[in-house]
Design an enzyme around this catalytic site. Sequence first.
Site, PDB file in Angstrom:
ATOM      1  N   TYR A 180      79.711 -30.179 -31.974  1.00 59.09           N
ATOM      2  CA  TYR A 180      80.687 -30.216 -33.072  1.00 59.09           C
ATOM      3  C   TYR A 180      80.366 -31.390 -34.017  1.00 59.09           C
ATOM      4  CZ  TYR A 180      82.615 -26.498 -30.375  1.00 59.09           C
ATOM      5  OH  TYR A 180      82.742 -25.297 -29.701  1.00 59.09           O
ATOM      6  N   ARG A 227      84.201 -38.283 -25.636  1.00 58.75           N
ATOM      7  CA  ARG A 227      83.407 -37.322 -24.856  1.00 58.75           C
ATOM      8  C   ARG A 227      82.024 -37.166 -25.479  1.00 58.75           C
ATOM      9  NH1 ARG A 227      84.317 -31.147 -22.454  1.00 58.75           N
ATOM     10  NH2 ARG A 227      84.326 -31.955 -20.341  1.00 58.75           N
ATOM     11  N   GLY A 319      86.851 -28.043 -15.353  1.00 55.50           N
ATOM     12  CA  GLY A 319      87.401 -27.151 -16.358  1.00 55.50           C
ATOM     13  C   GLY A 319      87.862 -25.844 -15.753  1.00 55.50           C
TER      14      GLY A 319
END
Length: 366
Positions: A180, A227, A319
């Site tokens: 991202y 992160r 997750g």
Amino acid sequence: MSGTSPLFQPTTLGSLSLPNRLVMAPMTRNRAAADGTPTDLMAEYYAQRSAAGLIIAEATTPNAVGQTYPNIPALHLPRHVAGWRRVTEAVAEAGGRMFVQLQHGGRIGHPANSGLRPVAPSPVTFPEPVATPDGNRPAVVPRTMSLDEIESTVADFAAAARRAVDAGFAGVEVHGANGYLIHQFLADGTNHRTDAYGGSTARRMRFAVEVVRAVAAAVGPERVGLRLSPGFPGQGMSESDTDVLYPALVEELSGLGLAYLHLVWAKPDQPLYRRLRAAWPGALIANPAQPWPGPLPADGGRREAERLLDAGADLVSLGRAFLANPDLPERLAAGAPLNPVRIEHWYGGDHTGYTDYPTLRQPALA
Ligand SMILES: Cc1cc2nc3c(=O)[nH]c(=O)nc-3n(C[C@H](O)[C@H](O)[C@H](O)COP(=O)(O)O)c2cc1C
């Protein structure tokens, strides 16, 4: 069985007391309203998972152009704050603690989702299709961010962090991983700039450092995590200098007193992982490298989680195991079998495959 495992020992993270060292990793589930407002269904989902030592809520966009996919939650309008407040209150009532991940998608986005052309460090198109309300569409060429836009985007991250605290989050995780916007600045495959934000390792780090510093100044460093996914090859990413870039970045941020560093695809035997652990003076959350997209190991990742703690991680994030097992800490501690992950409900939809996973105590919930 849980007696001796450090996974189930209480610990602290900044001013937070955590009942165990299991963190729910951030996971995009595309269940927010179309305008980015979190829903009551999301409150129910997160409250169900409040036995986690810490929940990191899913990627949330700090401004309109940063929106990646449909039904992504946001934190740039008062109604987003109000929606998230209902989520944090539900989690607190159930005894949990929560950060939220701030993610600007950069080139990963689509005008059909945000109404805007995505922006990026350089006009390097995302090589994969992007999910939109009308199905997958080819990615568009992103518009190059101007210096003014870089500055306003840094300010948007800081403002979103303030809103997150207003909404009742204990802190925010800056998403510097997985391809991202922040990662697009870090990686030379996507950052071809020749100004102060591109070129050398130090210049490609600059945007990440500015965002983290601004967010820390806005809400206090003890409320900020970061992160990172060193060397992550997915989402069309490539870095020619992973082994230089990440140690330099971690070193640069090591004196800020941040809440934590969160490393994705953590491998305890990998030299770079060990180097980053040694260079980071604060808490480290390790997200183990497990088979992707699955199936997960029969023990839910417990052995690997314990290996990471042994190798110096303070907390371990999981997750998919949390996605499918609201009572994951109890199951791992008991060695109980895990619910299988229903991948077809990962991204979008209703309560199915979201809030209907059974617990040991309520096996008939589904
Ligand atoms: C459905 C789904 C959505 C995800 N969304 C995000 C996200 O919003 N932000 C992020 O940093 N990682 C995201 N991830 C990656 C997870 O945080 C985690 O790193 C990954 O699932 C590997 O951990 P696991 O093996 O325990 O599942 C997502 C993963 C899944 C399965």
